[in-house]
Design an enzyme around this catalytic site. Structure first.
Site, PDB file in Angstrom:
ATOM      1  N   HIS A  35      -1.467   5.182  -5.224  1.00 54.95           N
ATOM      2  CA  HIS A  35      -0.852   3.802  -5.434  1.00 54.95           C
ATOM      3  C   HIS A  35      -1.326   2.840  -4.141  1.00 54.95           C
ATOM      4  O   HIS A  35      -0.807   2.033  -4.052  1.00 54.95           O
ATOM      5  CB  HIS A  35       0.471   3.793  -5.333  1.00 54.95           C
ATOM      6  CG  HIS A  35       1.259   4.632  -6.378  1.00 54.95           C
ATOM      7  ND1 HIS A  35       1.485   3.784  -7.674  1.00 54.95           N
ATOM      8  CD2 HIS A  35       1.304   5.947  -6.803  1.00 54.95           C
ATOM      9  CE1 HIS A  35       2.031   4.807  -8.548  1.00 54.95           C
ATOM     10  NE2 HIS A  35       1.983   5.992  -8.147  1.00 54.95           N
ATOM     11  N   LYS A  63      10.206  -8.779  -2.280  1.00 57.68           N
ATOM     12  CA  LYS A  63       9.554  -7.408  -2.484  1.00 57.68           C
ATOM     13  C   LYS A  63       9.768  -6.958  -1.185  1.00 57.68           C
ATOM     14  O   LYS A  63      10.396  -7.624  -0.156  1.00 57.68           O
ATOM     15  CB  LYS A  63       8.168  -7.572  -2.871  1.00 57.68           C
ATOM     16  CG  LYS A  63       7.298  -8.672  -1.808  1.00 57.68           C
ATOM     17  CD  LYS A  63       5.961  -8.790  -2.262  1.00 57.68           C
ATOM     18  CE  LYS A  63       5.727  -9.827  -3.378  1.00 57.68           C
ATOM     19  NZ  LYS A  63       4.818  -9.307  -4.429  1.00 57.68           N
ATOM     20  N   ARG A  64       9.337  -5.651  -0.841  1.00 58.39           N
ATOM     21  CA  ARG A  64       9.521  -4.915   0.202  1.00 58.39           C
ATOM     22  C   ARG A  64       8.641  -6.020   1.551  1.00 58.39           C
ATOM     23  O   ARG A  64       7.812  -6.495   1.058  1.00 58.39           O
ATOM     24  CB  ARG A  64       8.897  -3.493   0.347  1.00 58.39           C
ATOM     25  CG  ARG A  64       9.861  -2.501  -0.319  1.00 58.39           C
ATOM     26  CD  ARG A  64      11.106  -2.529   0.277  1.00 58.39           C
ATOM     27  NE  ARG A  64      11.275  -1.974   1.706  1.00 58.39           N
ATOM     28  CZ  ARG A  64      11.690  -0.705   1.815  1.00 58.39           C
ATOM     29  NH1 ARG A  64      12.133   0.077   0.985  1.00 58.39           N
ATOM     30  NH2 ARG A  64      11.332  -0.122   3.125  1.00 58.39           N
ATOM     31  N   LYS A  89       1.848  -7.828   2.666  1.00 57.15           N
ATOM     32  CA  LYS A  89       2.530  -8.631   1.539  1.00 57.15           C
ATOM     33  C   LYS A  89       2.463  -9.983   2.004  1.00 57.15           C
ATOM     34  O   LYS A  89       2.644 -10.924   1.178  1.00 57.15           O
ATOM     35  CB  LYS A  89       3.688  -8.019   0.968  1.00 57.15           C
ATOM     36  CG  LYS A  89       3.686  -6.600   0.339  1.00 57.15           C
ATOM     37  CD  LYS A  89       4.940  -6.191  -0.224  1.00 57.15           C
ATOM     38  CE  LYS A  89       5.028  -4.834  -0.620  1.00 57.15           C
ATOM     39  NZ  LYS A  89       4.521  -4.446  -2.067  1.00 57.15           N
ATOM     40  N   THR A 116       4.041  -5.110  -9.588  1.00 59.99           N
ATOM     41  CA  THR A 116       4.498  -5.045 -11.003  1.00 59.99           C
ATOM     42  C   THR A 116       5.440  -6.272 -11.182  1.00 59.99           C
ATOM     43  O   THR A 116       5.513  -6.642 -12.246  1.00 59.99           O
ATOM     44  CB  THR A 116       5.192  -3.688 -11.154  1.00 59.99           C
ATOM     45  OG1 THR A 116       6.074  -3.453 -10.139  1.00 59.99           O
ATOM     46  CG2 THR A 116       4.124  -2.536 -11.398  1.00 59.99           C
ATOM     47  N   LYS A 157       6.506  -9.208 -13.997  1.00 61.84           N
ATOM     48  CA  LYS A 157       7.697  -9.602 -14.503  1.00 61.84           C
ATOM     49  C   LYS A 157       8.157 -11.020 -14.540  1.00 61.84           C
ATOM     50  O   LYS A 157       8.682 -11.745 -15.388  1.00 61.84           O
ATOM     51  CB  LYS A 157       8.817  -8.639 -13.692  1.00 61.84           C
ATOM     52  CG  LYS A 157       8.905  -7.164 -13.813  1.00 61.84           C
ATOM     53  CD  LYS A 157       9.729  -6.513 -12.755  1.00 61.84           C
ATOM     54  CE  LYS A 157       9.413  -5.140 -12.726  1.00 61.84           C
ATOM     55  NZ  LYS A 157       9.828  -4.449 -11.568  1.00 61.84           N
TER      56      LYS A 157
HETATM   57  N1  GPQ Z   1       3.656   1.373  -3.848  1.00 64.71           N
HETATM   58 CL1  GPQ Z   1       1.816   4.040  -1.580  1.00 64.71          CL
HETATM   59  C1  GPQ Z   1       4.892   1.506  -3.025  1.00 64.71           C
HETATM   60  O1  GPQ Z   1       5.988   0.925  -3.887  1.00 64.71           O
HETATM   61  N2  GPQ Z   1       5.315   2.411  -2.256  1.00 64.71           N
HETATM   62  C2  GPQ Z   1       4.223   3.329  -1.922  1.00 64.71           C
HETATM   63  O2  GPQ Z   1       4.530   4.000  -0.848  1.00 64.71           O
HETATM   64  C3  GPQ Z   1       2.949   3.243  -2.112  1.00 64.71           C
HETATM   65  C4  GPQ Z   1       2.509   2.178  -3.126  1.00 64.71           C
HETATM   66  C5  GPQ Z   1       3.386   0.517  -4.787  1.00 64.71           C
HETATM   67  C6  GPQ Z   1       2.419  -0.253  -4.482  1.00 64.71           C
HETATM   68  O3  GPQ Z   1       2.337  -1.055  -3.350  1.00 64.71           O
HETATM   69  C7  GPQ Z   1       2.213  -1.441  -5.623  1.00 64.71           C
HETATM   70  O4  GPQ Z   1       1.202  -2.248  -5.460  1.00 64.71           O
HETATM   71  C8  GPQ Z   1       2.134  -0.782  -7.016  1.00 64.71           C
HETATM   72  O5  GPQ Z   1       2.006  -1.689  -7.989  1.00 64.71           O
HETATM   73  C9  GPQ Z   1       3.367   0.096  -6.906  1.00 64.71           C
HETATM   74  O6  GPQ Z   1       3.142   1.067  -6.113  1.00 64.71           O
HETATM   75  C10 GPQ Z   1       3.225   1.105  -8.264  1.00 64.71           C
HETATM   76  O7  GPQ Z   1       2.009   1.592  -8.570  1.00 64.71           O
END
Ligand code: GPQ
Length: 842
Positions: A374, A568-569, A574, A679, A683
């Site tokens: 990811h 988002k976080r 980001k 994601t 949405k």
């Molecule tokens: N993602 Cl490695 C997270 O939410 N937490 C994590 O620790 C890691 C990845 C996310 C990623 O940042 C997004 O771009 C993806 O859409 C999401 O995972 C699902 O694949």
């Protein structure tokens, strides 16, 4: 099997089969019964909390019946199952979802109304199940919804954290973390005190040799912690299939030792042992995209993985098949590297406990597992120090070394000329201290590795896992672009839009299960009545958010303004900092205008939300700046409605369900090449909002699907990032003039003590601007201007929105799960009508 009722008595059982409510009258009867018996209350003592509890229990009864049938059906069919191992499941609320997936929300609404309650108020009583950080955990939750909706025999396995992600409070503009104790009343979980596994830690390894010369390793001593299963039913949409999410909770294993301690009067240390055991599943680590290498986290990982594998193996063994058929019965998906120890654990079970040869065992392991990556961010790639693994899991470290040895021998045979290759791909990094590279272990132990969007999958193939593509060939590395469940993210979050769409695309039960049917609404893009209704739905959703903003912040925003959302976080990659710098630039521009000019500007509400990891200093500084800018701008009489800056506290799944449908434009503005997929971008578009974004992650595929005229893309491309970073560090680094102006204003103290924001400014000005904020700033501002101009033409804007929604079918998590099923798992759905299994099997 002993617990099974003998044949002659089964008729009595079948005659008395439980059934949940059918229709409104029975629903009401069940609610009242639960209030008056289960909750021991009455109509003189029934508040919304009690009504929520009773309603949930009534729905739970319905779910449980189908859940049992589904499990019996799967046992009887004994076909291949999927196991989704994830340390995070960001589920949100369950009641609304259960009502809609079962198709009884209308019944609940009218029933509750007759009993004196509004269904919306009752739904809001529920505490979110927030067992995740962000996108990764929410993806797992969407996958569970799709797996059940598509009738796949599938299980989720995770940890039952006593505390999920912390609750965020904003006090004086700063984030404060408050514990999220969510288990007070949770009707959605079933403790299975009879399903336990004792998990071993520490100890040492002894080897014995039998007469034939065969060596067997024995892992002995150490300490034991008990895993107890808690099961959560996962209802499919418009199908009786109801799958199981099994979450493990840790408790002290009842051993002689503790008992003796207790008896001999040493209560304290006996209680201490218990508390130490419970610590394992006590709290979710609150880091997103970051690995911190803490011992307790490794303990969590092994505890969860070992319990899950024990359970999976036990289920396989019931069918009495030979071991070589294990991969025909079992597919295990590793959600990131967090469950990578499962690879080692299965190898250990097969060679140490079941007596298989290494090679036979290893073949089974490789065919069973697959791994999803990811992120490419180096700070997020898990590594564990060899010393820590040795101490906690001595036998596993030996097996890891053996896996690495055989792997490196294979590499050496196949690439004899490339000596450097061996150290590059070694599972053990020869650093000080030595580290186990979990992603490499996951790749070597899996048959497929996937990224989560096309660009991301290309990047892992050409950068971080390049050598492994050379070694294993390109077919091992595939892309499965992420998806989202349209049940929660359209139907549940945006009932207004969902029913408007249904008027053109047909029954929700059809288009929510085949999201490509959304394309039917494109035929109505020029239908004035449809367009008018579309605008009304958006306005109502914006009003709902405006009310929420008023009630939580006291700030009044106009639903006629352009709502610009970034939720988002909080993370430097980001780039919420770029957004807030842009907001400051807008503020300065408004300040420089005459009152007459200002009246002509399109009003904008900039909405932020998201949590910072508690130890992430820069992310916390970003939150502080957003709030500080908000308090200046929102109270500046020159500005009025022209600009409002809102930070919404404690962004979570249930808040997303209010925020996302209300967005006009949302920001997905990561430095190109850093956001694996995203994601929420999907949405927002699915809910009739447009995107301003970089060429990153799934933004690129969204553009391909909806057309580039319907998205506001800007900024540098991933392929140019390395060069720009090099230039920023070693060449002359000119700051964008508009950004420089913004920095000067921050440093003048306009938004409070300049010192508080020095880190954010100097990251760009002095420390190489790693996230290319300055490089992208000009293009960002220009594109924001274009957004303003486009929004001013409401007719064209609505056309863009309708067209985009119509073309979003690809991003259903159903499509995504079907790709995993075909390309990676080789599993088939089990239709609920084939055999309900009642009276057969278990
Ligand atoms: N993602 Cl490695 C997270 O939410 N937490 C994590 O620790 C890691 C990845 C996310 C990623 O940042 C997004 O771009 C993806 O859409 C999401 O995972 C699902 O694949």
């Amino acid at each position: 099997v002993e617990a099974s009722i003998p044949e002659p008595q089964r008729e009595a059982w079948l005659k008395n089969q439980a059934s949940g409510f059918k229709g409104k009258d029975q629903f009401e009867k069940e609610v009242v019964r639960h209030v008056e018996t289960t909750l021991a209350r009455s109509m003189f003592n029934c508040d919304e909390t009690a009504a929520y509890a009773a309603t949930s229990l009534a729905f739970r009864d319905r779910l449980v019946i189908e859940w049992n049938r589904t499990q019996q059906r799967q046992t009887f069919a004994d076909s291949k199952r999927v196991y989704y191992l994830s340390l995070e499941f960001l589920m949100g609320r369950a009641l609304d979802n259960a009502m809609l997936n079962i198709g009884e929300k209308e019944v609940a609404k009218s029933g509750l109304s007759e009993l004196g309650f509004r269904v919306e108020d009752i739904i809001q009583q529920e505490h979110d199940a927030a067992l995740g950080n962000g996108g990764l955990g929410r993806l797992a939750a969407c996958f569970l919804d799709s797996l059940a909706s598509l009738n796949f025999p599938a299980w989720g396995y995770g940890l039952r954290y006593r505390y999920g992600i912390f609750k965020q409070e904003i006090i004086d503009g700063y984030q404060v973390e408050v514990p999220d104790y969510w288990l007070d009343f949770n009707p959605w979980e079933f403790p299975r005190h009879d399903v336990t596994v004792d998990i071993q830690f520490y100890g040492n390894v002894n080897k014995t040799t039998d007469d034939s010369g065969k060596v067997t390793a024995h892992w002995e001593g150490g300490e034991t912690v008990r895993a107890v299963a808690y099961d959560v039913p996962i209802p499919g949409y418009a199908t009786p299939s109801t799958n199981n999410l099994r979450l493990w909770s840790s408790q002290a294993a009842s051993g002689e030792f503790d008992f003796q301690k207790f008896n001999s009067g040493d209560y304290e240390s006996s209680v201490g042992d218990q508390q130490r055991a419970e610590t394992i599943s006590a709290v979710l680590y609150p880091n997103d995209n970051l690995d911190r290498g803490k011992e307790l986290r490794l303990k969590q990982q092994y505890f969860w993985v070992a319990a899950s594998l024990y359970d999976i193996v036990r289920r396989f063994k019931k069918s009495k098949r030979p071991w070589r058929e294990f991969p025909d019965q079992v597919a295990i998906q590793l959600n990131d590297t967090h469950p990578t120890l499962a690879i080692v654990e299965l190898q250990r079970i097969l060679i140490d406990l079941e007596g298989l040869d290494w090679d036979d065992a290893w073949n089974i392991v490789q065919q069973t597992f697959s791994y999803t990556n990811h992120t490419v961010l180096p700070e997020a790639l898990e590594k564990w120090s060899v010393g820590l693994v040795q101490h906690l899991l001595p036998r596993h470290l030996q097996i890891i070394y053996d896996i690495n040895l055989f792997f490196l021998q294979m590499v050496e045979r196949n690439f004899p000329k490339d000596r450097e290759m061996l150290s590059r791909v070694s599972i053990i990094e020869e650093s000080q201290p030595k580290m186990v590279r979990m992603a490499y272990l996951a790749i070597v132990g899996s048959h497929k590795v996937n990224g989560v969007a096309e660009l991301h999958s290309d990047l892992i193939r050409t950068t971080i896992f390049k050598d492994f593509v050379t070694i294993f060939g390109p077919d091992k590395f595939v892309n499965v672009t992420n998806g989202i469940t349209p049940r929660r993210w359209l139907h549940q979050a945006n009932p207004g839009l969902s029913s408007l769409i249904a008027s053109k695309a047909g029954d929700p039960e059809h288009y929510l299960k085949d999201l490509t049917l959304l394309n039917k609404i494109e035929l109505s893009v020029n239908d004035p009545a449809f367009r008018k209704a579309w605008a009304e739905v958006k306005l109502a959703n914006k009003q709902r958010l405006a009310d929420y903003i008023k009630s939580t912040t006291g700030i009044v925003v106009s639903p006629k303004a352009l709502f610009d959302v970034q939720v988002k976080r909080i993370h430097e990659y980001k780039r919420q900092q770029m957004n807030i710098f842009g907001v400051i630039f807008r503020y300065l521009k408004l300040k420089s205008m005459s009152p007459e000019e200002r009246k002509k500007v399109l009003p904008r509400v900039s909405i932020f939300g998201g949590k910072a990891a508690p130890g992430y200093w820069m992310a916390k500084q970003i939150i502080h700046l957003i709030n500080s800018v908000g308090s200046v701008v929102n109270n500046d009489p020159d500005i009025g409605d022209a600009l409002k800056v809102i930070f919404l506290e404690d962004y979570n799944v249930s808040k997303a369900e209010i925020i996302i449908p209300a967005s006009d434009i949302s920001e997905h503005i990561s430095t190109a090449g850093t956001e694996a997929s995203g994601t929420s971008n999907m949405k927002f578009v699915l809910n009739g909002g447009l995107i301003i974004g970089t060429c990153d992650g799934a933004n690129i595929e969204i553009t391909r699907e909806i057309g580039e005229e319907n998205i506001f893309l800007f900024g540098n491309l991933a392929e140019d990032v390395d060069d720009l970073r090099h230039k920023n560090t070693y060449g002359d680094h000119k700051i964008d003039p508009s950004l420089d102006k913004v920095f000067n204003v921050i440093q003048s103290g306009t938004f409070g003590n300049a010192q508080d924001f020095q880190g954010m400014v100097s990251a760009v000005r002095e420390h190489g601007d790693f996230y290319l904020v300055s490089d992208d700033f000009h293009s960002y501002l220009e594109t924001q201007e274009l957004v303003d101009k486009s929004y001013a033409d409401q007719e064209l804007w609505i056309t863009k929105c309708i067209t985009s929604v119509a073309r979003m079918g690809f991003f259903s998590s159903d499509r995504c799960i079907n790709e995993y099923a075909e390309e990676i798992w080789n599993v088939e759905p089990l239709q609920p009508d084939t055999n309900n299994g009642v009276g057969k099997g278990e």
